[in-house]
Write a protein that holds these residues in place. Sequence first.
Motif, PDB file in Angstrom:
ATOM      1  N   PHE A 130       0.811  -1.212   0.000  1.00 44.85           N
ATOM      2  CA  PHE A 130       0.000   0.000   0.000  1.00 44.85           C
ATOM      3  C   PHE A 130       0.849   1.268   0.000  1.00 44.85           C
ATOM      4  N   LEU A 131       1.993   1.230   0.683  1.00 40.80           N
ATOM      5  CA  LEU A 131       2.787   2.446   0.831  1.00 40.80           C
ATOM      6  C   LEU A 131       3.973   2.516  -0.134  1.00 40.80           C
ATOM      7  N   PRO A 132       5.129   1.895   0.143  1.00 36.00           N
ATOM      8  CA  PRO A 132       6.278   2.121  -0.727  1.00 36.00           C
ATOM      9  C   PRO A 132       6.087   1.668  -2.171  1.00 36.00           C
ATOM     10  N   VAL A 133       5.473   0.494  -2.390  1.00 32.75           N
ATOM     11  CA  VAL A 133       5.372  -0.008  -3.762  1.00 32.75           C
ATOM     12  C   VAL A 133       4.441   0.869  -4.592  1.00 32.75           C
ATOM     13  N   SER A 134       3.252   1.140  -4.079  1.00 35.21           N
ATOM     14  CA  SER A 134       2.344   2.003  -4.829  1.00 35.21           C
ATOM     15  C   SER A 134       2.881   3.435  -4.900  1.00 35.21           C
ATOM     16  N   ASN A 175       8.653  10.394   2.215  1.00 35.69           N
ATOM     17  CA  ASN A 175       9.687   9.955   3.154  1.00 35.69           C
ATOM     18  C   ASN A 175       9.641  10.725   4.468  1.00 35.69           C
ATOM     19  N   LEU A 176       9.357  12.008   4.394  1.00 34.85           N
ATOM     20  CA  LEU A 176       9.286  12.814   5.612  1.00 34.85           C
ATOM     21  C   LEU A 176       8.128  12.356   6.498  1.00 34.85           C
ATOM     22  N   ILE A 177       7.005  11.994   5.882  1.00 38.05           N
ATOM     23  CA  ILE A 177       5.883  11.475   6.668  1.00 38.05           C
ATOM     24  C   ILE A 177       6.274  10.158   7.332  1.00 38.05           C
ATOM     25  N   LEU A 178       6.942   9.273   6.570  1.00 42.07           N
ATOM     26  CA  LEU A 178       7.347   7.994   7.135  1.00 42.07           C
ATOM     27  C   LEU A 178       8.376   8.156   8.242  1.00 42.07           C
ATOM     28  N   THR A 179       9.170   9.207   8.170  1.00 44.32           N
ATOM     29  CA  THR A 179      10.195   9.447   9.188  1.00 44.32           C
ATOM     30  C   THR A 179       9.589   9.980  10.479  1.00 44.32           C
ATOM     31  N   SER A 180       8.428  10.623  10.361  1.00 47.40           N
ATOM     32  CA  SER A 180       7.763  11.134  11.564  1.00 47.40           C
ATOM     33  C   SER A 180       7.195   9.979  12.379  1.00 47.40           C
ATOM     34  N   ASN A 181       6.793  10.262  13.586  1.00 46.18           N
ATOM     35  CA  ASN A 181       6.337   9.209  14.493  1.00 46.18           C
ATOM     36  C   ASN A 181       4.934   9.490  15.024  1.00 46.18           C
ATOM     37  N   GLY A 182       4.304   8.437  15.530  1.00 44.76           N
ATOM     38  CA  GLY A 182       3.056   8.568  16.267  1.00 44.76           C
ATOM     39  C   GLY A 182       1.909   9.103  15.443  1.00 44.76           C
ATOM     40  N   ILE A 183       1.172  10.049  16.025  1.00 41.77           N
ATOM     41  CA  ILE A 183      -0.059  10.535  15.429  1.00 41.77           C
ATOM     42  C   ILE A 183       0.169  11.229  14.093  1.00 41.77           C
ATOM     43  N   TRP A 184       1.335  11.866  13.913  1.00 44.78           N
ATOM     44  CA  TRP A 184       1.615  12.539  12.655  1.00 44.78           C
ATOM     45  C   TRP A 184       1.654  11.559  11.501  1.00 44.78           C
ATOM     46  N   LEU A 188      -1.329  11.615   8.545  1.00 37.95           N
ATOM     47  CA  LEU A 188      -0.871  12.201   7.285  1.00 37.95           C
ATOM     48  C   LEU A 188      -0.731  11.203   6.141  1.00 37.95           C
ATOM     49  N   ILE A 189      -0.325   9.978   6.432  1.00 38.42           N
ATOM     50  CA  ILE A 189       0.044   9.073   5.342  1.00 38.42           C
ATOM     51  C   ILE A 189      -1.165   8.628   4.521  1.00 38.42           C
ATOM     52  N   ILE A 190      -2.299   8.385   5.160  1.00 35.37           N
ATOM     53  CA  ILE A 190      -3.471   7.917   4.409  1.00 35.37           C
ATOM     54  C   ILE A 190      -4.015   9.002   3.478  1.00 35.37           C
ATOM     55  N   PRO A 191      -4.262  10.234   3.971  1.00 36.68           N
ATOM     56  CA  PRO A 191      -4.704  11.269   3.023  1.00 36.68           C
ATOM     57  C   PRO A 191      -3.655  11.574   1.958  1.00 36.68           C
TER      58      PRO A 191
END
Length: 224
Positions: A130-134, A175-184, A188-191
């Motif tokens: 769902f994330l890196p490949v797409s 990548n910046l979203i993936l580097t963040s943690n927790g609620i962020w 953020l990643i789904i939208p």
Amino acid sequence: MFSLITAAIAPGIALLSYFYLKDKYEMEPLRLVVRQFIFGVLLVFPIVVLQRVFSSWLTFPYLDAILAGALLEEFFKWFIIYYTVFTHVEFDEPYDGIVYAVAVSLGFASMENFIYLLNNGLSIAWIRAFLPVSGHALFAVVMGYYLGKAKFTTRKKKFLLLSLLYPFILHSMFNLILTSNGIWYISLIIPFMFVLWWIGLRRVKMAHHMVYHANSKNMGFGQD
């Protein structure tokens, strides 16, 4: 091992098939698409080496995500596409740029996915799909769209620059979203992925429109 290989490459093959079959006018020779996919697979190894070198210099994780991650990967994918297929006779309509860029990018993503699942197990295979490949596929759609514009408009330098710049920006944001943690990360990643799919599918539609416009009016490819 068979399950691992299947889980690693199935998302990439499925996405490549989807964008390949979206070609409404003249599908590209399968041998060229497969060749670009293999180039993407092989590209993983020099990039991994370079990323390790860059990461040893870049101690700030967000800078590492942008330069060692997004910039290196998108530049080398762009480089391979430009020097192996951009001037090829079969690259004869704007949508072809999307097909070839997606092939290279998903070859890269599939090999990267295999290495990651080999080290971390199959339990996260669906998240990787769902994330890196797409994500790689959709960055490539944007890259390929502007490569098609570069080949079939008079503003070649402008669109060549955009074909690298826009995927780099999108990949950096990812990548910046993936580097963040927790609620962020969760919020953020789904939208972001929904927006990325919207951007990618819109570029597919725009590439088809350029071909239709050229075929129907016989006036060359659009300049917008």
